[in-house]
Design a protein around this motif. Structure first.
Motif, PDB file in Angstrom:
ATOM      1  N   ILE A  79       0.879  -1.141  -0.044  1.00  0.00           N
ATOM      2  CA  ILE A  79      -0.068   0.188   0.025  1.00  0.00           C
ATOM      3  C   ILE A  79       1.019   1.035   0.115  1.00  0.00           C
ATOM      4  O   ILE A  79       0.783   2.173  -0.715  1.00  0.00           O
ATOM      5  N   ALA A  80       1.948   1.437   0.855  1.00  0.00           N
ATOM      6  CA  ALA A  80       2.831   2.302   1.017  1.00  0.00           C
ATOM      7  C   ALA A  80       3.554   2.462  -0.554  1.00  0.00           C
ATOM      8  O   ALA A  80       3.560   3.742  -1.110  1.00  0.00           O
ATOM      9  N   GLY A  82       2.551   1.678  -3.470  1.00  0.00           N
ATOM     10  CA  GLY A  82       1.486   1.936  -4.368  1.00  0.00           C
ATOM     11  C   GLY A  82       1.172   3.337  -4.379  1.00  0.00           C
ATOM     12  O   GLY A  82       1.034   4.273  -5.478  1.00  0.00           O
ATOM     13  N   ARG A  94       3.492  14.484  -0.979  1.00  0.00           N
ATOM     14  CA  ARG A  94       3.285  15.347   0.323  1.00  0.00           C
ATOM     15  C   ARG A  94       4.317  15.587   0.960  1.00  0.00           C
ATOM     16  O   ARG A  94       5.555  14.740   1.095  1.00  0.00           O
TER      17      ARG A  94
ATOM     18  N   GLY B  18      -2.635   0.488  -2.876  1.00  0.00           N
ATOM     19  CA  GLY B  18      -2.135   1.803  -2.567  1.00  0.00           C
ATOM     20  C   GLY B  18      -2.422   2.626  -3.514  1.00  0.00           C
ATOM     21  O   GLY B  18      -2.559   3.978  -3.314  1.00  0.00           O
ATOM     22  N   PHE B  19      -2.103   2.251  -4.585  1.00  0.00           N
ATOM     23  CA  PHE B  19      -2.120   3.094  -5.834  1.00  0.00           C
ATOM     24  C   PHE B  19      -3.573   3.770  -6.107  1.00  0.00           C
ATOM     25  O   PHE B  19      -3.833   4.671  -6.024  1.00  0.00           O
ATOM     26  N   GLU B  22      -4.558   6.062  -3.253  1.00  0.00           N
ATOM     27  CA  GLU B  22      -4.014   7.471  -3.491  1.00  0.00           C
ATOM     28  C   GLU B  22      -4.756   8.169  -4.223  1.00  0.00           C
ATOM     29  O   GLU B  22      -5.167   9.337  -4.386  1.00  0.00           O
ATOM     30  N   THR B 100      -3.063   4.780   6.668  1.00  0.00           N
ATOM     31  CA  THR B 100      -1.891   5.095   7.462  1.00  0.00           C
ATOM     32  C   THR B 100      -0.741   4.896   6.618  1.00  0.00           C
ATOM     33  O   THR B 100       0.245   5.681   6.092  1.00  0.00           O
ATOM     34  N   LEU B 101      -0.522   3.653   5.807  1.00  0.00           N
ATOM     35  CA  LEU B 101       0.577   3.111   5.066  1.00  0.00           C
ATOM     36  C   LEU B 101       0.474   3.973   3.830  1.00  0.00           C
ATOM     37  O   LEU B 101       1.545   4.281   3.216  1.00  0.00           O
ATOM     38  N   ALA B 102      -0.688   4.514   3.203  1.00  0.00           N
ATOM     39  CA  ALA B 102      -0.868   5.126   2.016  1.00  0.00           C
ATOM     40  C   ALA B 102      -0.382   6.675   2.369  1.00  0.00           C
ATOM     41  O   ALA B 102       0.279   7.332   1.414  1.00  0.00           O
ATOM     42  N   ILE B 104       1.969   7.447   4.583  1.00  0.00           N
ATOM     43  CA  ILE B 104       3.628   7.205   4.620  1.00  0.00           C
ATOM     44  C   ILE B 104       3.988   7.186   3.217  1.00  0.00           C
ATOM     45  O   ILE B 104       5.213   7.999   2.803  1.00  0.00           O
ATOM     46  N   GLY B 105       3.461   6.500   2.311  1.00  0.00           N
ATOM     47  CA  GLY B 105       3.884   6.392   0.645  1.00  0.00           C
ATOM     48  C   GLY B 105       3.891   7.757   0.204  1.00  0.00           C
ATOM     49  O   GLY B 105       4.758   8.044  -0.439  1.00  0.00           O
ATOM     50  N   ALA B 106       2.721   8.547   0.353  1.00  0.00           N
ATOM     51  CA  ALA B 106       2.625   9.900  -0.258  1.00  0.00           C
ATOM     52  C   ALA B 106       3.495  10.849   0.459  1.00  0.00           C
ATOM     53  O   ALA B 106       3.666  11.893  -0.310  1.00  0.00           O
ATOM     54  N   GLY B 107       3.908  10.578   1.575  1.00  0.00           N
ATOM     55  CA  GLY B 107       4.865  11.536   2.286  1.00  0.00           C
ATOM     56  C   GLY B 107       4.795  12.268   3.360  1.00  0.00           C
ATOM     57  O   GLY B 107       5.238  12.950   3.987  1.00  0.00           O
ATOM     58  N   TYR B 108       3.369  12.109   3.883  1.00  0.00           N
ATOM     59  CA  TYR B 108       3.058  12.735   5.027  1.00  0.00           C
ATOM     60  C   TYR B 108       3.864  12.256   6.427  1.00  0.00           C
ATOM     61  O   TYR B 108       3.946  10.959   6.933  1.00  0.00           O
ATOM     62  N   ARG B 109       4.452  13.175   7.153  1.00  0.00           N
ATOM     63  CA  ARG B 109       5.495  13.030   8.124  1.00  0.00           C
ATOM     64  C   ARG B 109       4.929  12.383   9.236  1.00  0.00           C
ATOM     65  O   ARG B 109       5.225  11.293   9.865  1.00  0.00           O
TER      66      ARG B 109
END
Lengths: 171, 208
Positions: A79-80, A82, A94, B18-19, B22, B100-102, B104-109
């Motif tokens: 998920i992370a 993707g 972000r 996750g894709f 997002e 939560t994992l999405a 993290i992947g997208a970049g939120y600290r």
């Protein structure tokens, strides 16, 4: 046509795709989509390095071994990946803290936000483990199987969420 | 299935999951908090669409005999108590366990703190489970599904319920078109309450 470089897809299209992920889960893994039990697998594995006795707790042992548990751990790591890929392709990566939190909390302080995020995460998983499922396992999967316990759990989740969200400032 | 193939399949499915999370924007804290404050309905649209599609595909899997159901046991007290706590956590985290994992992947600290809190919560529960089990988690009604209660074949009930959800989503879209809820920065953050209703704007209430 939805493109990989879009910033947003229709919620109906995206939601339907999430529902289609049940097909490989049911046919290849023999389970429904879920996310929260992977937190037990990972945290109990980490804890077992300092406290090997945790393996004697039946609940921990049930989550430590077996293909289904590690399938779900891989799923949440995926998920992370993707989400990273999608954000890169659309140029929506972000940074820092979402602007909504300054409105909801009335402060820009990262420390306040980090403490609340930790507390939120703690409650989220404590609750999900008591209820034996989260928005994925009870929500997407339980409701799609017409499981009565899942309807009750999701109604309670929204009730708890709506009540708590109204303690914050209106965004 | 071997652990290795299960892990590879999980990774592949997770990347798709996750894709899509997002692209759907449901991982955005403003979307989740906006839904819980009842001012943005994107989360409900995505969630109910996922349930409707799930009902159709699981209905087909059951009708063709390719698979049975994998429902969770109904344990009413645990479902209510756990659900309430889970909901409170979702509001404060601005995330669900999966999103939560999405984040993290997208970049939120701050999502890293949500993750650390989540792992701690799961670990504390694991240590307390032997104590909680007899009072909260035992017994229950078993794997109770609506089709068994009503004595109707699962696929028909699933297709019917999916049709109801689609009708509800059509009405929801008429009331709140999704494009108006995405926000200028695709994060679901809409203009502040002051800009929408100047008279009702609270002036430094001191709540935080």
């Amino acid at each position: 046509m939805p493109a990989f470089t879009d910033r947003a897809w229709s919620p109906y299209f995206a939601g339907a795709l999430l529902g289609l992920l049940q097909i490989p889960a049911f046919l290849l893994i023999g389970t429904a989509l879920g996310a929260s039990s992977s937190f037990v697998t990972v945290s109990a594995t980490l804890a077992s390095f300092v406290d090997p006795a945790i393996r004697e707790i039946e609940y921990a042992a049930r989550h430590l071994a077996g293909a289904k548990n590690w399938w779900q751990v891989a799923l949440v790591i995926g998920i992370a990946l993707g989400a990273f890929l999608s954000a890169k392709l659309s140029g929506t990566v972000r940074r820092g803290i979402a602007p909504v939190w300054e409105r909801a909390l009335g402060t820009k302080s990262p420390a306040t936000r980090f403490v609340l995020a930790f507390l939120g995460g703690f409650l989220m998983l404590a609750g999900a483990r008591i209820a034996d499922g989260c928005t994925s396992g009870h929500g997407l999967s339980g409701m799609a199987q017409l499981a009565l316990g899942s309807f009750v759990a999701i109604a309670a989740t929204f009730a708890g969420g709506i009540a708590t969200a109204h303690l914050l400032r209106r965004i | 299935m071997s652990i290795l193939s299960a892990v590879l399949l999980g990774l592949a499915m997770g990347v798709v999951f996750g894709f899509v999370l997002e692209k759907s924007r449901v991982f955005e804290p403003a979307v989740i908090l906006g839904q819980l404050q009842l001012r943005n309905f994107l989360m409900l649209k995505i969630f109910l669409s996922g349930v409707a599609a799930g009902l159709v595909v699981i209905g087909l899997l059951v009708a063709t005999g390719l698979s049975g159901l994998h429902p969770k046991s109904a344990i009413w007290t645990a479902d209510v108590v756990g659900g309430l706590i889970l909901g409170a956590g979702i509001a404060l985290a601005g995330a669900c366990p999966g999103t939560t994992l999405a984040q993290i992947g997208a970049g939120y600290r701050d999502a890293w703190f949500t993750l650390a809190g989540g792992l701690s919560g799961a670990l504390v529960f694991t240590y307390l489970e032997p104590v909680l089990h007899p009072v909260l988690l035992a017994g229950g009604a078993g794997k109770l599904t609506l089709d068994k209660v009503l004595g109707v074949p699962f696929p028909w009930l699933a297709f019917g319920f999916a049709a109801l959800l689609v009708a509800g989503l059509v009405a929801l879209e008429r009331w709140r078109p999704w494009r108006a809820e995405i926000g200028a920065n695709a994060d679901g953050l809409l203009p502040p309450p002051e800009a929408r209703a100047p008279a009702a704007a609270p002036v430094a209430t001191g709540r935080a």
